[in-house]
Structures are given as structure tokens and as C-alpha cells.
Design a protein around this motif. Structure first.
Motif, short mmCIF file in Angstrom:
data_model
loop_
_atom_site.label_atom_id
_atom_site.label_comp_id
_atom_site.label_asym_id
_atom_site.label_seq_id
_atom_site.Cartn_x
_atom_site.Cartn_y
_atom_site.Cartn_z
N VAL A 146 -4.10 -37.71 1.92
CA VAL A 146 -3.76 -38.38 1.32
C VAL A 146 -2.25 -39.55 1.62
CG1 VAL A 146 -0.98 -37.43 2.81
CG2 VAL A 146 -2.84 -35.99 2.59
N ASP A 147 -3.15 -40.19 2.61
CA ASP A 147 -2.51 -42.08 3.00
C ASP A 147 -2.48 -42.33 1.66
OD1 ASP A 147 -1.65 -40.87 5.09
OD2 ASP A 147 -3.20 -41.76 6.30
N LEU A 148 -3.75 -42.47 0.88
CA LEU A 148 -3.97 -43.03 0.26
C LEU A 148 -2.91 -43.16 -1.81
CD1 LEU A 148 -7.02 -44.32 -1.07
CD2 LEU A 148 -6.98 -42.44 -2.11
N GLN A 149 -2.69 -41.97 -1.42
CA GLN A 149 -1.31 -41.41 -3.09
C GLN A 149 -0.05 -42.37 -1.73
OE1 GLN A 149 -2.04 -37.70 -4.47
NE2 GLN A 149 -3.70 -36.96 -3.35
N LEU A 150 0.26 -42.07 -0.45
CA LEU A 150 1.65 -42.23 -0.16
C LEU A 150 1.65 -43.88 0.04
CD1 LEU A 150 1.73 -39.53 2.64
CD2 LEU A 150 2.56 -39.75 0.59
N GLU A 169 -8.98 -31.19 -13.65
CA GLU A 169 -10.12 -30.58 -14.23
C GLU A 169 -9.85 -29.56 -14.08
OE1 GLU A 169 -13.90 -31.70 -14.76
OE2 GLU A 169 -13.64 -33.72 -15.09
N PHE A 170 -9.82 -28.29 -14.55
CA PHE A 170 -9.34 -26.99 -14.37
C PHE A 170 -10.47 -26.77 -13.38
CE2 PHE A 170 -8.60 -21.96 -15.03
CZ PHE A 170 -8.35 -21.92 -14.35
N HIS A 171 -11.86 -26.83 -13.70
CA HIS A 171 -12.69 -26.40 -12.28
C HIS A 171 -13.12 -27.43 -11.39
CE1 HIS A 171 -13.71 -23.11 -15.33
NE2 HIS A 171 -13.95 -24.36 -16.88
N ASN A 172 -12.47 -28.22 -11.02
CA ASN A 172 -12.36 -29.76 -10.45
C ASN A 172 -11.63 -28.06 -8.76
OD1 ASN A 172 -13.17 -31.25 -8.41
ND2 ASN A 172 -12.74 -32.79 -9.40
N ILE A 173 -12.44 -27.14 -8.61
CA ILE A 173 -11.64 -27.12 -7.89
C ILE A 173 -10.68 -27.87 -6.10
CG2 ILE A 173 -11.45 -24.50 -6.02
CD1 ILE A 173 -11.26 -24.36 -8.48
N PRO A 174 -12.17 -28.50 -5.42
CA PRO A 174 -11.56 -29.39 -4.74
C PRO A 174 -9.92 -29.87 -5.01
CG PRO A 174 -13.27 -29.11 -4.36
CD PRO A 174 -12.94 -28.64 -5.86
N ALA A 175 -10.22 -30.60 -6.20
CA ALA A 175 -9.30 -31.45 -6.68
C ALA A 175 -7.72 -31.14 -7.00
CB ALA A 175 -9.24 -31.83 -7.83
N LEU A 176 -7.62 -29.72 -7.41
CA LEU A 176 -6.75 -29.01 -7.80
C LEU A 176 -5.92 -28.65 -5.92
CD1 LEU A 176 -8.46 -26.40 -10.39
CD2 LEU A 176 -6.34 -28.28 -10.41
N LYS A 177 -6.80 -27.86 -5.54
CA LYS A 177 -6.31 -27.94 -3.84
C LYS A 177 -6.06 -28.84 -3.53
CE LYS A 177 -9.81 -23.98 -2.42
NZ LYS A 177 -10.14 -23.57 -1.97
N LEU A 178 -6.56 -30.01 -3.28
CA LEU A 178 -5.85 -31.76 -2.84
C LEU A 178 -4.29 -31.70 -4.03
CD1 LEU A 178 -5.43 -34.65 -1.52
CD2 LEU A 178 -6.94 -35.20 -3.36
N HIS A 179 -3.66 -31.27 -5.06
CA HIS A 179 -2.68 -31.44 -5.23
C HIS A 179 -1.46 -30.59 -4.94
CE1 HIS A 179 -5.17 -33.85 -8.49
NE2 HIS A 179 -3.93 -34.14 -8.97
N LEU A 180 -2.46 -29.18 -4.83
CA LEU A 180 -1.31 -28.21 -4.09
C LEU A 180 -1.05 -28.56 -2.70
CD1 LEU A 180 -2.99 -24.84 -5.03
CD2 LEU A 180 -1.35 -25.78 -6.00
N ARG A 181 -2.15 -29.31 -1.67
CA ARG A 181 -1.72 -29.29 -0.70
C ARG A 181 -0.98 -30.89 -0.68
NH1 ARG A 181 -6.89 -30.28 1.07
NH2 ARG A 181 -7.17 -32.20 0.30
N MET A 182 -1.22 -31.53 -1.29
CA MET A 182 0.51 -32.37 -1.88
C MET A 182 1.42 -31.92 -2.18
SD MET A 182 -1.13 -35.04 -0.38
CE MET A 182 -0.31 -37.17 -1.21
N GLY A 183 2.30 -30.91 -2.30
CA GLY A 183 3.52 -30.18 -3.28
C GLY A 183 3.02 -31.02 -4.85
#
Length: 229
Positions: A146-150, A169-183
Motif C-alpha cells: 500500500v505504502d509503495l503506491q501511496l 493480467e486477468f489471470h494474476n489473481i493476487p494482483a487483481l485482489k491488490l487492485h480491489l483492496r486499493m480501491g
């Protein structure tokens, strides 16, 4: 014989079907779907339960300090220096030993990614394109993601940007979840990358309606109500 041994070992681990699929994607045809995501730079990040991490220093990446990536990202030293020379904004978080344990990049202009996807990502006025974010394994699952992006958002806002855009990437589930977590929200656009025989690449942008990430969203908890006794 060495190739055959590696092939049979992969079949034992992953199965024949998965092995044949991997061979087909590598040598014949592969299709990657990159979902465009966006977010403003002022809305607060939703609550999370990520782990804390030891204190780190944030430094701007330059061609002169790219050697800090040697320990944890040894294969990226040259790329980091090259991106810095091109004028993109890069941040690295370094530990007490001076080693970079995380990095991220942003640019307010169209970005041609010749290092990985090989295609052009257009950027509109007021936006910046975020790319290349990565953490050393010891920091996975921590607040550093989170802090990295902020920190980068703050620097890009100072350059006049009001929105961050990127692809995932649509198959990169951890990265997609991170995006959702970041709003982040979906732009309902997809950059399609087609690779033939592991050599030739073609690109096409498509659009979709609705959401492709609903299955990854955590269900909201129903309100707790009193029960009559």
C-alpha cells in the motif's frame, strides 16, 4: 536426454494436460488479457489487515543508484537505470543495508513497454501510467504494498496528475485482489496480446460491460441484529 528428463518431471508434477497446454502457449499460440484499471489520487484506501514491516527509506531511482537492486532484483539493475534515464518517475524502498526491497514506476506520458509486453499504453492528460511494482518475497502480504503506491501517487500528484491508470493480467489473481483492496475500478477495457510461435505479437483493444472481478470481491457482512429470547 536432459530436455526429456525435465519434460517427464514436469508431467509428474503438473500432469499431462497442463504440460501440453504450457508447451502450446510457449511454442504455438498464447493470449494475454490485460484489464485496464483506474483510481483517483485523493480517496482514502479502504481498511485492510496487512502486516506491518520494518522501517525503510524511500529513494528516487536514478541511473547512478540502480546498483541497489543487485541483491534482491539482480536481473533488473540495467532496466532500472534505463527507465530512470528515460525520465520516468521511480521509487525504491531500501533497507538498513541500502538494498532495494521494493520498487514502482509512473509516467504521465504514453508508455511503450519494450521490456515485457512490447506494446504502447496510451495516457490521457491528467493521468499517469503506473507500472513495474514489485516487492521482495519477505515483504509480501505487508503494508508495503500500500505504502509503495501511496508514495508514488503523492509524487505524481505534485506533477499535476489526478488519476492513476494501469493494466493487470486477468489471470494474476493476487494482483487483481491488490487492485480491489486499493480501491481501483475497472475501465471495462482490455488490452489483448496474442503471441504466435513464441515470436510474433499482435495487439487489440476490446471492451466489455459489467464487471469481470465480482468473483474476487469479498462479500459484505450482513448487519448483526438482536435475537429475541
Amino acid at each position: 536426454m536432459d530436455v526429456w528428463q525435465k519434460l517427464t518431471a514436469h508431467i509428474r508434477r503438473k500432469g499431462l494436460r497442463n504440460t501440453l497446454g504450457k508447451i502450446g502457449k510457449h511454442y504455438f499460440f498464447a493470449h494475454q488479457e490485460l484489464l485496464w484499471m483506474e483510481r483517483d489520487l485523493v480517496s482514502p484506501v479502504p481498511p485492510h489487515s496487512l502486516k506491518p514491516y520494518p522501517p525503510l527509506r524511500v529513494k528516487k531511482i536514478t541511473a547512478d543508484n540502480a546498483s541497489a537492486f543487485a541483491r534482491y532484483f539482480g536481473d533488473r539493475v540495467g532496466t532500472m537505470a534505463e527507465l530512470a534515464r528515460e525520465g520516468h518517475t521511480g521509487h525504491m524502498h531500501v533497507d538498513d543495508q541500502g538494498d532495494a526491497v521494493a520498487f514502482i514506476w509512473g509516467t504521465p506520458r504514453d508508455y511503450f513497454d519494450r521490456h515485457y509486453y512490447g506494446c504502447l499504453f496510451p495516457v490521457k492528460p491528467g493521468e499517469f501510467f503506473e507500472f513495474g511494482g514489485e516487492l521482495a518475497r519477505a515483504y509480501w502480504g505487508t503494508e508495503l504494498s500500500v505504502d509503495l503506491q501511496l508514495e508514488l501517487w503523492k509524487a505524481m500528484a505534485a506533477q499535476g496528475c489526478n488519476k492513476v491508470v494501469d493494466v493487470c493480467e486477468f489471470h494474476n489473481i493476487p494482483a487483481l485482489k491488490l487492485h480491489l483492496r486499493m480501491g481501483y475500478t475497472e475501465q471495462q477495457r482490455i488490452m489483448n496480446i496474442y503471441t504466435l510461435f513464441g515470436r510474433w505479437r499482435f495487439y487489440r483493444e476490446t471492451r466489455y460491460s459489467g464487471s469481470r472481478l465480482d468473483a474476487l470481491r469479498k462479500p459484505s457482512r450482513p448487519p448483526v441484529t438482536a435475537t429475541a429470547t
